[in-house]
Design a protein around this motif. Sequence first.
Motif, PDB file in Angstrom:
ATOM      1  N   TRP A 446      38.986  74.577 -11.426  1.00  0.00           N
ATOM      2  CA  TRP A 446      39.441  73.644 -12.699  1.00  0.00           C
ATOM      3  C   TRP A 446      38.968  72.151 -12.363  1.00  0.00           C
ATOM      4  O   TRP A 446      38.499  71.253 -12.951  1.00  0.00           O
ATOM      5  N   LEU A 447      39.326  71.839 -10.836  1.00  0.00           N
ATOM      6  CA  LEU A 447      39.164  70.414 -10.682  1.00  0.00           C
ATOM      7  C   LEU A 447      37.672  70.091 -10.350  1.00  0.00           C
ATOM      8  O   LEU A 447      37.194  69.057 -10.730  1.00  0.00           O
ATOM      9  N   GLU A 448      36.782  70.916 -10.146  1.00  0.00           N
ATOM     10  CA  GLU A 448      35.362  70.997  -9.892  1.00  0.00           C
ATOM     11  C   GLU A 448      35.035  70.724 -11.394  1.00  0.00           C
ATOM     12  O   GLU A 448      33.779  69.947 -11.626  1.00  0.00           O
ATOM     13  N   PHE A 449      35.536  71.398 -12.419  1.00  0.00           N
ATOM     14  CA  PHE A 449      34.992  71.227 -13.804  1.00  0.00           C
ATOM     15  C   PHE A 449      35.232  69.810 -14.212  1.00  0.00           C
ATOM     16  O   PHE A 449      34.266  69.176 -14.868  1.00  0.00           O
ATOM     17  N   LEU A 450      36.427  69.487 -13.890  1.00  0.00           N
ATOM     18  CA  LEU A 450      36.829  67.877 -14.331  1.00  0.00           C
ATOM     19  C   LEU A 450      35.889  66.869 -13.738  1.00  0.00           C
ATOM     20  O   LEU A 450      35.699  66.120 -14.349  1.00  0.00           O
ATOM     21  N   ARG A 451      35.412  67.044 -12.542  1.00  0.00           N
ATOM     22  CA  ARG A 451      34.695  66.071 -12.068  1.00  0.00           C
ATOM     23  C   ARG A 451      33.008  66.414 -12.227  1.00  0.00           C
ATOM     24  O   ARG A 451      32.091  65.893 -11.719  1.00  0.00           O
ATOM     25  N   LEU A 503      46.893  75.851 -20.130  1.00  0.00           N
ATOM     26  CA  LEU A 503      47.227  74.341 -20.019  1.00  0.00           C
ATOM     27  C   LEU A 503      46.136  73.555 -19.556  1.00  0.00           C
ATOM     28  O   LEU A 503      46.168  72.521 -19.717  1.00  0.00           O
ATOM     29  N   GLN A 504      45.467  74.003 -18.583  1.00  0.00           N
ATOM     30  CA  GLN A 504      44.292  73.155 -17.884  1.00  0.00           C
ATOM     31  C   GLN A 504      43.209  72.813 -18.912  1.00  0.00           C
ATOM     32  O   GLN A 504      42.963  71.753 -18.980  1.00  0.00           O
ATOM     33  N   LEU A 505      42.688  73.931 -19.867  1.00  0.00           N
ATOM     34  CA  LEU A 505      41.705  73.470 -21.081  1.00  0.00           C
ATOM     35  C   LEU A 505      42.254  72.616 -22.036  1.00  0.00           C
ATOM     36  O   LEU A 505      41.513  71.969 -22.699  1.00  0.00           O
ATOM     37  N   VAL A 506      43.229  73.135 -22.863  1.00  0.00           N
ATOM     38  CA  VAL A 506      43.817  72.633 -23.886  1.00  0.00           C
ATOM     39  C   VAL A 506      44.472  71.165 -23.599  1.00  0.00           C
ATOM     40  O   VAL A 506      44.317  69.955 -24.432  1.00  0.00           O
ATOM     41  N   THR A 507      45.287  71.101 -22.568  1.00  0.00           N
ATOM     42  CA  THR A 507      46.021  69.851 -22.472  1.00  0.00           C
ATOM     43  C   THR A 507      45.601  68.968 -21.288  1.00  0.00           C
ATOM     44  O   THR A 507      46.265  68.028 -21.024  1.00  0.00           O
ATOM     45  N   ALA A 541      40.747  73.475 -28.354  1.00  0.00           N
ATOM     46  CA  ALA A 541      40.668  72.207 -27.718  1.00  0.00           C
ATOM     47  C   ALA A 541      40.068  72.442 -26.379  1.00  0.00           C
ATOM     48  O   ALA A 541      40.460  73.350 -25.537  1.00  0.00           O
ATOM     49  N   LEU A 542      39.412  71.346 -25.829  1.00  0.00           N
ATOM     50  CA  LEU A 542      38.744  71.443 -24.507  1.00  0.00           C
ATOM     51  C   LEU A 542      39.099  69.857 -23.941  1.00  0.00           C
ATOM     52  O   LEU A 542      38.249  69.185 -24.444  1.00  0.00           O
ATOM     53  N   VAL A 543      39.755  69.760 -22.961  1.00  0.00           N
ATOM     54  CA  VAL A 543      40.061  68.804 -22.126  1.00  0.00           C
ATOM     55  C   VAL A 543      38.925  68.822 -21.205  1.00  0.00           C
ATOM     56  O   VAL A 543      38.828  69.563 -20.327  1.00  0.00           O
ATOM     57  N   ASP A 544      37.792  67.976 -21.292  1.00  0.00           N
ATOM     58  CA  ASP A 544      36.678  68.028 -20.366  1.00  0.00           C
ATOM     59  C   ASP A 544      36.483  66.976 -19.209  1.00  0.00           C
ATOM     60  O   ASP A 544      35.747  66.747 -18.284  1.00  0.00           O
ATOM     61  N   ALA A 545      37.593  65.741 -19.316  1.00  0.00           N
ATOM     62  CA  ALA A 545      37.614  64.572 -18.351  1.00  0.00           C
ATOM     63  C   ALA A 545      38.802  64.179 -18.480  1.00  0.00           C
ATOM     64  O   ALA A 545      39.278  63.885 -19.341  1.00  0.00           O
ATOM     65  N   VAL A 546      39.301  63.597 -17.130  1.00  0.00           N
ATOM     66  CA  VAL A 546      40.599  63.178 -16.906  1.00  0.00           C
ATOM     67  C   VAL A 546      40.059  61.881 -15.981  1.00  0.00           C
ATOM     68  O   VAL A 546      39.627  61.990 -15.117  1.00  0.00           O
ATOM     69  N   ARG A 547      40.714  60.642 -16.258  1.00  0.00           N
ATOM     70  CA  ARG A 547      40.670  59.323 -15.493  1.00  0.00           C
ATOM     71  C   ARG A 547      41.764  58.659 -15.637  1.00  0.00           C
ATOM     72  O   ARG A 547      42.199  58.794 -16.699  1.00  0.00           O
ATOM     73  N   ARG A 552      39.408  62.827 -22.400  1.00  0.00           N
ATOM     74  CA  ARG A 552      38.449  63.254 -23.180  1.00  0.00           C
ATOM     75  C   ARG A 552      38.810  64.803 -23.662  1.00  0.00           C
ATOM     76  O   ARG A 552      38.831  65.392 -22.963  1.00  0.00           O
ATOM     77  N   VAL A 553      38.567  64.787 -24.864  1.00  0.00           N
ATOM     78  CA  VAL A 553      39.093  66.144 -25.535  1.00  0.00           C
ATOM     79  C   VAL A 553      38.160  66.540 -26.793  1.00  0.00           C
ATOM     80  O   VAL A 553      37.883  65.824 -27.493  1.00  0.00           O
ATOM     81  N   GLU A 554      37.716  67.562 -26.939  1.00  0.00           N
ATOM     82  CA  GLU A 554      36.942  68.147 -27.900  1.00  0.00           C
ATOM     83  C   GLU A 554      37.780  69.166 -28.795  1.00  0.00           C
ATOM     84  O   GLU A 554      38.251  69.847 -28.307  1.00  0.00           O
ATOM     85  N   LEU A 555      37.841  69.031 -29.993  1.00  0.00           N
ATOM     86  CA  LEU A 555      38.616  69.883 -30.859  1.00  0.00           C
ATOM     87  C   LEU A 555      37.524  70.536 -31.892  1.00  0.00           C
ATOM     88  O   LEU A 555      36.393  70.017 -32.387  1.00  0.00           O
ATOM     89  N   ALA A 556      37.698  71.881 -31.985  1.00  0.00           N
ATOM     90  CA  ALA A 556      36.887  72.675 -33.064  1.00  0.00           C
ATOM     91  C   ALA A 556      37.639  73.520 -33.860  1.00  0.00           C
ATOM     92  O   ALA A 556      38.595  74.170 -33.522  1.00  0.00           O
TER      93      ALA A 556
END
Length: 645
Positions: A446-451, A503-507, A541-547, A552-556
């Motif tokens: 998950w951390l690798e995805f976020l970076r 939890l990881q992907l949605v929030t 929902a997909l949270v793909d960046a945390v800083r 950043r989140v995408e909703l579909a």
Amino acid sequence: MRAVHPGPASGPSVRATLPLGVPPAWAVLERRLFDALDEAWRAFAARYCAPDGRLIYHGPAADRDGADDFYEAFFNWPTLYQLGGADDLLEAAKHHWEGVTAQLTELGYLVDEFERGYDWFHQGESLLLFYGICAADPRDELFRERARRFADLYLPGSANYDAAHDIIRAPHNGAGGPRYGLQWEWASYHTDLVSMRPYGLPLRDLPGIAEWKDLADPNNAARMGAAMSERIGRGDVAVNLAATSLAVNAWLYDGDDRYRDWALRYIGAWQRRAQANDGILPDNVGPSGVVGELHGGRWYGGNYGWQWPHGLYSVGAAAVIAAVNAHLLTGDEAALDIGRDPLETVYGRAIEAGVTETEMSISDRWLAELGDEAGKPTMLVPNRHDDRGWFDFQPPQLGLPVWLWHASLGHQDIERIDRLRAASGYDWATVRPFRNKEEAGHEAPWLEFLRGANPGFPETMLSTALGQVQRRMALIEADDADLSAVHVHHWQRLNPVLTEALLQLVTGTPQVLYNGGLLPARLAYFDADRHRPGLPGDVAALVDAVRPGGVRVELANLSLAHTRRVVVQAGAFGEHRIDRATVTRAGDEDYPGDPRSYTSPPITETEQDVTVGGPRLLVELPPGRRIRLDLHTTARVRTPSHQHI
């Protein structure tokens, strides 16, 4: 007392205009996981629960390690509801809490609905279900009253707390007050306790007892049991830090300063002890408030402490839980130090070796977590300490530093994770199909995805989660055990609800710390039309960046016909502010285009900044539309609280 915040539908709104096009695989898989989990929890309840919500079991429990296991079978059900699970899941979670509470009262484990007296390594586990219900439905006055009543058991003036020395009076404590000694549990500590053999001798300074085999002598076993009762069964221990979650949970209802003040006072006392011990958090304090009083001056040796049985696994978890609680109460990054110190203590003593080549007390979780890479040399850190020094080397448990990073997003917590990544001999991007007791362990990919280094993670993680649900359902289907006499761990091993991936992907949040952590998620959602927590139906929902300063989140919206309205909130407890949102919109193309064309027109994307200035943003999602929100946030501008719907 805190003023009531406005409802979740207040604040500015945006409308999604980007056509969904080919539905993203992550969105389809996410909605499928919600559907599968809805089937799964119902199947579990039908198979293992009586009509009044209790587990089908006629006990008594085989040993004292049992009360927590009854609740653990449902520990993540309220979390699934908060993410967007079925409308009736919250009431089901309450129903099972009530049923299990009555069941455990009959078994003699509870007094006035709370644990009579046991250690906080286990109490923390049993309370996850309760904390989840409180967060999911803070309007329930009965659970609010319970939250305050349970927390009051530890405030100054209570039987459990010695205000003169800032200690909880015994390692085993609860509604019955301090429960001194261990004679009722281990009057004799002998070699037939096969499951405890990997952890070695509880006390290592008794004459004539130098090895495990020495406990085969009944006299030695009785002497060990008596010494454990006298020394391990009295005074305060570091794992009691997890009790602060009780106080913070009560404080989140209405901001009663009594709960905040006690939690910070108790955490502060342990932090001062660590500072006086060269930065190492001790695991024991005697009845007079002196570290090592019952252990010949040693800072190690307490119940669930550095020496026995688990070391970092128990001490580190309690310390990080306390750190996150203190940060939630104050917003002060320095409050996290009580959780940072134990980690840095062991990280500075790391070695490099393979898991399969190293003797360790807990190896099964690492064999599953590292899979075919378990034999590769990697960073191993000491989990325990005795008179000989540090020992029991294992890979770092990533959930602990990840929660510190999640709380602060500060440089030192980011740098710590970078150090662990660099020292790891295994691939952090690999998602392996396992589920351990904590339903955790997938932090690395998950951390690798976020970076930005693991783009396929959402699809792989969701597919893996679906496979694990399928396996649990198959295990339930094949289960022919006599439910009236199963082992107390039986149900938790078959609980088919999984929330780590969601939890990881949605929030954008790690899995809850299993031994009593609260869940301050990075983002929370509310269905604006059904007036309940969680994503509306059809919405992924997909949270793909945390800083620092943003997420950043995408909703579909996968629906073909229904508009959905979802409120996005910064912080599960409404503590953060969304200053502005950079919204990705569709250009001026005429979607869906001319029906005589074989394809839809190309879509261009534009960005627009929307001022928010509050914790929430209402998003309208027409059918077949998506939206990307880059939320620019300021942390901790509001007092955290349970959010009323």
